[in-house]
Design a protein around this motif. Structure first.
Motif, short mmCIF file in Angstrom:
data_model
loop_
_atom_site.label_atom_id
_atom_site.label_comp_id
_atom_site.label_asym_id
_atom_site.label_seq_id
_atom_site.Cartn_x
_atom_site.Cartn_y
_atom_site.Cartn_z
N VAL A 1 -29.20 -58.56 56.05
CA VAL A 1 -30.38 -57.71 56.28
C VAL A 1 -30.27 -57.02 57.63
CG1 VAL A 1 -32.89 -57.68 56.49
CG2 VAL A 1 -31.79 -59.20 54.83
N ALA A 2 -29.89 -57.79 58.65
CA ALA A 2 -29.79 -57.21 60.00
C ALA A 2 -28.71 -56.14 60.07
CB ALA A 2 -29.50 -58.32 61.01
N LEU A 3 -27.68 -56.25 59.23
CA LEU A 3 -26.55 -55.31 59.27
C LEU A 3 -26.52 -54.41 58.03
CD1 LEU A 3 -23.85 -57.84 60.51
CD2 LEU A 3 -25.03 -56.14 61.88
N SER A 4 -27.70 -54.20 57.45
CA SER A 4 -27.76 -53.46 56.19
C SER A 4 -27.20 -52.04 56.33
CB SER A 4 -29.20 -53.41 55.69
OG SER A 4 -30.06 -52.84 56.67
N ARG A 5 -27.44 -51.41 57.47
CA ARG A 5 -26.94 -50.03 57.63
C ARG A 5 -25.42 -50.00 57.58
NH1 ARG A 5 -25.70 -47.01 62.12
NH2 ARG A 5 -26.46 -48.62 63.52
N GLN A 6 -24.76 -50.94 58.29
CA GLN A 6 -23.30 -50.97 58.26
C GLN A 6 -22.78 -51.31 56.87
OE1 GLN A 6 -25.15 -52.36 60.60
NE2 GLN A 6 -24.47 -51.45 62.53
N LEU A 7 -23.47 -52.24 56.18
CA LEU A 7 -22.98 -52.67 54.87
C LEU A 7 -23.22 -51.62 53.79
CD1 LEU A 7 -24.01 -56.43 54.97
CD2 LEU A 7 -21.74 -55.43 55.29
N LEU A 8 -24.28 -50.80 53.97
CA LEU A 8 -24.48 -49.70 53.02
C LEU A 8 -23.33 -48.69 53.12
CD1 LEU A 8 -28.32 -49.05 53.29
CD2 LEU A 8 -27.05 -49.78 51.25
N ALA A 9 -22.87 -48.46 54.34
CA ALA A 9 -21.77 -47.51 54.54
C ALA A 9 -20.43 -48.12 54.13
CB ALA A 9 -21.72 -47.07 56.00
N HIS A 10 -20.30 -49.45 54.27
CA HIS A 10 -19.02 -50.11 53.97
C HIS A 10 -19.31 -51.37 53.16
CE1 HIS A 10 -17.14 -47.43 56.90
NE2 HIS A 10 -18.09 -47.77 57.75
N PRO A 11 -19.70 -51.24 51.89
CA PRO A 11 -20.07 -52.42 51.10
C PRO A 11 -18.93 -53.42 50.93
CG PRO A 11 -19.92 -50.46 49.72
CD PRO A 11 -19.86 -49.98 51.14
N ASP A 12 -17.69 -52.94 50.95
CA ASP A 12 -16.58 -53.87 50.76
C ASP A 12 -16.19 -54.58 52.05
OD1 ASP A 12 -15.74 -51.45 51.79
OD2 ASP A 12 -13.78 -51.50 50.80
N ALA A 13 -16.97 -54.36 53.14
CA ALA A 13 -16.75 -55.11 54.37
C ALA A 13 -17.48 -56.45 54.33
CB ALA A 13 -17.23 -54.31 55.59
N ARG A 14 -18.17 -56.73 53.23
CA ARG A 14 -18.95 -57.96 53.08
C ARG A 14 -18.21 -58.94 52.18
NH1 ARG A 14 -21.95 -59.75 48.90
NH2 ARG A 14 -23.73 -61.17 49.34
N ILE A 15 -18.14 -60.18 52.65
CA ILE A 15 -17.63 -61.28 51.83
C ILE A 15 -18.80 -62.23 51.63
CG2 ILE A 15 -16.01 -63.21 51.73
CD1 ILE A 15 -14.12 -61.58 53.50
#
Length: 859
Positions: free
Chosen positions: A179-193
């Motif tokens: 949630v705190a990093l939602s902006r970064q993860l929206l731009a780079h969804p595959d950066a999330r594990i």
């Protein structure tokens, strides 16, 4: 009552910069290692987020141990949401890796001050240092969700948003991290594990069965657990098919009936008791379990594959029970024997009482023994607040239930802690609440009056009130028992800090800091030892004992930087300020300017030593006469407070700085007008007194200058630079009266003292009368002819470029462009390592920390 889990904070120093060692029977997961390698290679920020029990830390720890590149590790404690504490941890983590690097690549990282910079300055300096690395460095931040708001602000927020390419971040934590990093993860969804990737697959279940010798079919295990790693391990270790439980019910059932009940009775009891504490040492485990062989039993638990990790730091060994497993053990013990659970926390608190009062308070709260939590806080709060954990203590005090949280003494402790971490308005509110609560009672609670006086040393602005409080505390300080090592040291340090602001008795100030130093050394408080030594150097310099200050600074040259989070803002930068003060009186204005800027950039607050540095920077710029230096100083002048606070006489400092700059710009009438208004009130401020008297003297008003200096000597007779100014002014007065013999006696006495203490600045003046006096004095006869000759050497216009070699100037010119270091090397026909070496030398000589600062300095 739910556990506060604050013991994690006290053990953070054991485990902060390394993942746990792989335990016996640990299952490698090459699938996740490959996934992490790929994700880190493609993305500057990688997020590993899942609920507890998904093996996030274990998987990333495996990857970190086998990764071919450099990996720094930072495990956050529950109190790392405070931005400055978090910034300190990040720098320390990077430096722990830099120390293992051969060659010069990491020199600039090691040069970063982990405690001495504001986050913005640290960000720029870190970026420049990382830019010099040949290959990227990865920083793993474990339990990153604990950073809370600092994920969007402070140093970590800046690194997430726009960090240098040479630094890769792996942020590990709970789902709130997403949630705190939602902006970064929206731009780079595959950066999330996430949890689906971290869940066990059938091949991993089979591999784990080989280790645990579990007999259940893999499909049954996966169907019942969904691949949740901790549940898979529990089911396989228990050897029984689940009966439909899910989530915590499943874990509770398996931990109780199939893990703990499968252990021998003595070991079962040992695990239940020690796991209820979360983080333990062998000694703490022995205290709560009654087993002298606790260390061996903890190692046996690791060998059996139970949910505990071992951390070896070289100095001590620490153990951490998996948080999910520990939570279940607490729940089981609470259900079976709540009195025994409370007893575990009581025993832990008693064991930690002396060496870890913060951890003791947390365990008292977990035990519901709030009276003991309050008494421990009241007895040990000062050592904690003066140390790095003011924020942690504030949170613990805030977690107390009524009426304990409303105790006026607890409110005063919280007020001091909030003030230290920079929340002055919150501190003022809590202080007012404490006074109101105390007034509402029939009699103040025990110890309130002394605690009130101590809080005055933190919070009050009026110098008379601070002096009264200081006298009250000083009368009580000698009664503190010697067993209160760190708290005795903190008390005398705080008294010394108050005397620094009062500036009334230099001898008392130095005596108090000397006692604080001895007490801190005896208590083994390394942070307070360094900080006190730095304050002693500054106090010696301010008191005019410049030769002693120089000796102290030489000793400090190999010490760690002064200040510690959050005291860097509150009272940091004293060593650099002392060095600048000494350099100013030595007439080394370039060095003085560098050191004053170092104090300012180091994060010391403008209402503290950062404000003093800005004041002295203005005087240094005025003495140099350089337009660019005066412009820079005028900008910094705006940050100096306009009203007195914490006992600092900011209006006098501001007026004096303005007067000095006006005189240097040729506006002598304005300077004299300010000096005449300010001089009568400046007599308790020796440095201000000297500066204003000098303005009046150079304007030809020798009587006013003499009166100002005589009044100053009445308050501070032993300060060398004040006496030198008074003696030379008196010599001029006798010269005007025609008493040549007395004139030259006083002039020689002034030179004796100036040479002994290195006070050259007093005679490096454009005052025609003083220059004539010195010329006549050489003809009269003096022991200090060489010193006087040095005072007459003309000061040419100074340029920062004068300190650079020809090759360094060429590199600096290229730094003004947008070229990378590799491109600069190609243009100049040298290697990239040569460019980096010159770059480091340029930053060092210019006193800057980044390419941007170097360019701005030359503009």
């Amino acid at each position: 009552m739910p556990s506060t889990s604050v013991s994690t904070a006290s053990s953070a120093a054991w485990t902060r910069h390394r993942p746990a060692a792989a335990a016996t029977g640990h299952l490698p997961r090459p699938r996740l290692t490959t996934l992490l390698d790929d994700t880190v290679a493609r993305h500057r920020v990688c997020v590993v987020a899942a609920p507890g029990g998904y093996g996030k830390t274990s998987a990333v720890g495996d990857w970190a141990r086998t990764h071919a590149g450099r990996v720094a590790w930072l495990s956050l404690s529950p109190f790392d949401s405070e931005p400055r504490r978090l910034a300190t941890g990040i720098v320390s983590a990077l430096q722990s890796v830099a120390r293992t690097v051969d060659g010069e690549d990491a020199v600039d990282l090691l040069a970063l001050d982990p405690d001495g910079r504001a986050p913005a300055e640290t960000f720029h300096a870190m970026g420049q240092a990382l830019d010099l690395l040949e290959e990227p460095l990865v920083l793993v931040v474990d339990d990153a969700h604990r950073a809370a708001g600092s994920l969007a602000e402070g140093l970590l927020g800046a690194l997430v948003d726009s960090g240098p390419e040479q630094l890769r971040l792996v942020l590990v934590g709970r789902p709130s991290l997403e949630v705190a990093l939602s902006r970064q993860l929206l731009a780079h969804p595959d950066a999330r594990i996430g949890a689906p990737s971290l869940a066990f697959d059938s091949r991993e279940v089979i591999a784990l069965q080989a280790v645990t010798r579990g007999a259940l079919p893999p499909r049954t295990v996966l169907d019942e657990t969904g691949g949740w790693p901790i549940a898979v391990r529990l089911v396989l270790m228990g050897g029984h098919r689940p009966t439909g439980e899910h989530g915590d019910d499943l874990l509770h059932h398996y931990v109780r009936d199939h893990i703990l009940d499968a252990l021998p009775g003595d070991l079962r009891r040992f695990v239940l008791l020690t796991a209820s504490c979360g983080d333990v040492s062998a000694d703490l485990a022995a205290a709560v379990s009654g087993r002298p062989d606790a260390g061996a039993l903890l190692d046996e638990c690791i060998r059996l594959g139970l949910f505990v990790e071992r951390f070896d730091t070289g100095r001590r060994t620490a153990y951490r029970w998996h948080p999910v497993f520990a939570r279940q053990c607490r729940a089981i013990l609470r259900a079976q024997d709540p009195v025994r659970l409370d007893e575990v926390h009581r025993l832990a608190a008693l064991h930690l009482q002396d060496d870890d009062p913060l951890g003791a308070i947390a365990h008292w709260i977990d035990a519901g023994a709030f009276e003991h939590a309050v008494s421990t806080a009241l007895a040990r709060w000062l050592g904690i607040v003066v140390g790095p954990d003011a924020s942690a203590l504030d949170r613990l005090c805030a977690s107390l239930p009524p009426p304990y949280a409303d105790d006026p003494r607890i409110l005063l402790i919280r007020a001091c802690a909030q003030d230290v971490i920079g929340e002055h308005q919150v501190a003022t509110m809590l202080f007012a609440q404490a006074e109101a609560r105390a007034a509402a009672g029939d009699t103040p609670p025990t110890g309130y009056d002394l605690l009130l006086a101590l809080s005055h040393l933190f919070l009050l602005d009026d110098r008379a009130d601070i002096a009264e409080a200081s006298a009250t505390v000083l009368g009580q300080a000698s009664r503190l028992p010697s067993s209160f090592g760190r708290d005795r040291a903190a008390t005398f340090y705080l008294l010394g800090w108050a005397q620094m602001r009062l500036r009334r008795d230099p001898r008392l100030l130095i005596e108090l800091l000397g006692v604080a130093l001895r007490e801190a050394e005896a208590a083994g408080d390394v942070d307070l030892v360094v900080r006190t030594r730095n304050h002693l150097a500054l106090s010696s310099a301010w008191a005019g004992r410049l030769a002693e200050a120089r000796r102290q600074l030489l000793v400090l040259a190999d010490e760690a930087p002064d200040g510690s989070t959050p005291w860097t803002y509150y009272a940091g930068g004293s060593a650099a300020l002392a060095a600048g003060f000494v350099a100013y009186w030595s007439d080394d204005l370039a060095e003085a300017e560098l050191q004053f800027f170092r104090t300012i950039r180091g994060g010391s607050g403008p209402e503290s030593l950062g404000g003093i540095a800005r004041f002295l920077l203005c005087l240094t710029a005025a003495a140099s006469g350089e337009a660019s230096a005066m412009r820079r100083a005028a900008v910094e002048l705006e940050a100096i407070p306009r009203s007195e606070s914490y006992g600092w006489s900011w209006p006098a400092f501001r007026q004096t700085a303005v007067a000095a700059l006006e005189e240097a710009r040729g506006h002598r009438d304005r300077a004299v007008a300010i000096a005449r208004r300010a001089a009568p009130a400046s007599t308790t401020l020796p440095f201000v007194c000297v500066v204003l008297a000098g303005i009046l003297q150079r304007a030809g008003d020798l009587p006013a200058a003499s009166r100002t200096l005589r009044e100053g000597l009445r308050h501070q007779a032993d300060i060398s630079y004040l006496r030198v100014a008074a003696l030379s002014t008196a010599a001029l007065a006798h010269r005007d009266d025609g008493d040549a013999r007395r004139c030259h006696e006083l002039c020689e006495e002034a030179l004796d003292l100036a040479v002994a203490e290195g006070v050259r600045r007093s005679f490096r003046t454009q005052d025609p009368a003083l220059r004539r006096l010195l010329t006549e004095h050489v003809a009269w006869g003096t022991r200090h002819e060489e010193f006087v000759a040095g005072c007459f050497v003309p000061r040419g216009p100074r340029s920062v470029l004068d300190t650079l070699s020809e090759r360094e100037r060429a590199v600096l010119e290229q730094l003004r462009t947008t070229r990378t270091a590799l491109e600069i090397a190609a243009v100049l026909g040298v290697s990239i390592n040569t460019v980096k070496s010159h770059q480091r030398a340029i930053y060092r000589k210019l006193g800057v920390a980044s390419r941007r600062e170097a360019i701005r300095l030359l503009s």
